[in-house]
Motif scaffolding. Structure first.
Motif, mmCIF file in Angstrom:
data_model
loop_
_atom_site.group_PDB
_atom_site.id
_atom_site.type_symbol
_atom_site.label_atom_id
_atom_site.label_comp_id
_atom_site.label_asym_id
_atom_site.label_seq_id
_atom_site.Cartn_x
_atom_site.Cartn_y
_atom_site.Cartn_z
ATOM 1 N N PHE A 174 0.861 -1.186 0.000
ATOM 2 C CA PHE A 174 0.000 0.000 0.000
ATOM 3 C C PHE A 174 0.896 1.234 0.000
ATOM 4 C CE2 PHE A 174 -2.895 3.174 1.977
ATOM 5 C CZ PHE A 174 -3.878 3.143 0.998
ATOM 6 N N LEU A 185 1.082 7.570 8.031
ATOM 7 C CA LEU A 185 1.229 6.190 7.542
ATOM 8 C C LEU A 185 2.439 6.063 6.622
ATOM 9 C CD1 LEU A 185 -0.338 3.397 7.486
ATOM 10 C CD2 LEU A 185 -1.176 4.125 5.234
ATOM 11 N N ARG A 191 3.096 -6.208 3.256
ATOM 12 C CA ARG A 191 2.298 -6.156 4.487
ATOM 13 C C ARG A 191 1.349 -7.350 4.556
ATOM 14 N NH1 ARG A 191 -2.721 -1.759 3.598
ATOM 15 N NH2 ARG A 191 -3.570 -2.848 1.792
ATOM 16 N N SER A 238 -4.152 -2.664 -2.762
ATOM 17 C CA SER A 238 -5.112 -2.096 -1.797
ATOM 18 C C SER A 238 -6.189 -3.145 -1.557
ATOM 19 C CB SER A 238 -5.772 -0.822 -2.334
ATOM 20 O OG SER A 238 -6.600 -1.133 -3.448
ATOM 21 N N LEU A 239 -6.869 -3.018 -0.448
ATOM 22 C CA LEU A 239 -7.991 -3.923 -0.189
ATOM 23 C C LEU A 239 -9.109 -3.659 -1.196
ATOM 24 C CD1 LEU A 239 -9.188 -6.170 1.533
ATOM 25 C CD2 LEU A 239 -9.853 -4.471 3.233
ATOM 26 N N GLN A 240 -9.213 -2.390 -1.646
ATOM 27 C CA GLN A 240 -10.218 -2.063 -2.667
ATOM 28 C C GLN A 240 -9.996 -2.898 -3.931
ATOM 29 O OE1 GLN A 240 -8.654 0.105 -0.639
ATOM 30 N NE2 GLN A 240 -9.711 2.064 -0.455
ATOM 31 N N ASN A 266 -10.522 -3.661 7.051
ATOM 32 C CA ASN A 266 -9.088 -3.903 6.886
ATOM 33 C C ASN A 266 -8.523 -4.205 8.269
ATOM 34 O OD1 ASN A 266 -6.466 -3.999 6.073
ATOM 35 N ND2 ASN A 266 -6.386 -1.937 5.177
ATOM 36 N N ILE A 299 -13.857 -1.094 3.931
ATOM 37 C CA ILE A 299 -13.886 -0.988 2.470
ATOM 38 C C ILE A 299 -15.162 -1.676 1.976
ATOM 39 C CG2 ILE A 299 -12.587 -1.469 0.358
ATOM 40 C CD1 ILE A 299 -11.061 0.280 2.498
#
Ligand SMILES: O=c1[nH]c(=O)c2[nH]c(=O)[nH]c2[nH]1
Length: 319
Positions: A174, A185, A191, A238-240, A266, A299
């Motif tokens: 990310f 961040l 990750r 990304s989780l998206q 997340n 998300i």
């Protein structure tokens, strides 16, 4: 001030019905939580106290249990469709029925190969096989969900699941996001990506005469399998992006599904700062993480077959 009655519905919520089906010595379990919500010509019960149009919630509860015995429970969806049709078609003032189902799954306890003392013998083995035919352990994985709505003309079936917890220990990055004066961040090139998947998908099936009813059990297993495979196989930025891949995979592989929605927290895993102890803590060497439970990024998105109309409610929490 005059008032008018707005949207209303009623019924018995959370009927916990467990149906055992015996096939010789082999037993099968269906374990459901069924909620009934009826609506229709119900002004009078609210305004005048007349119950003439009210099918008691107690009756709706009894119907759930009687139907489980009379018709069995083939699948959460099929059972919900039977009930929804029954309430609307048999009770004049009721014009819409919404049935929500949660299904808890069980798997057989595997005991073959060892008796209770740990020793093995031919006799104990055959006895053990017998036992696993009717002994079950609750599956710790997801809860299956279904919502069936019938308005006297067409049926809408929303299938789904929740609490399907998944984790990728790498192949997740990310970076490249907006940075302003409040951003702390750090960009991350390796990750953990973890989430509890909640998902609802809408079938392109209305229950019209001549329409072939989907095989709900098969369709559920396939939808779950495809979303899990997409989660595992996506190299994620990304989780998206992972979410969209999961949705696309289901839509691409199940022609009977028009739309799918996800709500995915997340579940952040932060690398612990071990530098005070003189220890490096890097993903590449196998890191130690702190699994935070809140706050969490949330998300949510719908993936649609091209041309489909979005109909799944935005808030999945009650489905
Ligand atoms: O996959 C992610 N999507 C985000 O939108 C986001 N925001 C954030 O802080 N971390 C992440 N991770």
């Amino acid at each position: 001030m005059p008032t008018i009655l707005g949207q209303n519905q009623y019924g018995k919520a959370e009927n916990r019905v467990v149906k055992v089906t015996r096939e010789g010595g082999t037993h099968h379990l269906k374990d459901l939580n069924v909620s009934v919500a009826l609506s229709g010509d119900l002004d009078e019960v609210h305004s005048s106290g007349s119950n003439a149009h009210v099918l008691p919630t107690d009756t709706t509860k009894n119907t759930v249990f009687a139907f489980a015995k009379q018709h069995g429970i083939e699948s959460a969806e099929a059972f919900g469709i039977l009930l929804a049709r029954h309430f609307v078609d048999s009770c004049d003032p009721i014009t819409t029925a919404r049935i929500r189902v949660e299904e808890y799954s069980w798997e057989r306890i595997e005991t073959s190969g060892a008796n209770s003392s740990g020793a093995e013998s031919a006799a104990s083995q055959s006895a053990d096989v017998d036992e696993s035919e009717h002994s079950f352990v609750r599956k710790g994985q997801e809860t299956r969900t279904a919502q069936i709505t019938y308005d006297g003309e067409s049926v809408e079936v929303l299938s789904g699941l929740k609490d399907l917890t998944v984790l990728n220990s790498t192949h997740s990055e990310f970076w490249g996001y907006i940075k302003d004066q409040y951003t702390t961040l750090q960009e991350d090139y390796d990750r953990i990506l973890a989430t509890d998947v909640a998902s609802v998908w809408r079938h392109d099936w209305t229950g019209a005469a001549g329409e072939r009813e989907p095989d709900w059990e098969h369709s559920y297993a396939r939808a779950k399998r495809h979303m899990l495979h997409a989660f595992a196989e996506t190299y994620s930025y990304s989780l998206q992006q992972t979410l969209y891949q999961m949705g696309s995979r289901v839509i691409d592989n199940l022609p009977g599904i028009a739309e799918i929605r996800f709500s995915m927290p997340n579940k952040h895993h932060f690398k612990v700062d071990l530098s005070p102890f003189g220890l490096k803590n890097e993903a590449a060497d196998g890191a130690v993480y702190y699994a935070a439970d809140r706050p969490y990024g949330l998300i949510e998105a719908t993936v649609l077959r091209d041309g489909a109309t979005p109909r799944i409610p935005l808030d999945l929490t009650n489905l």
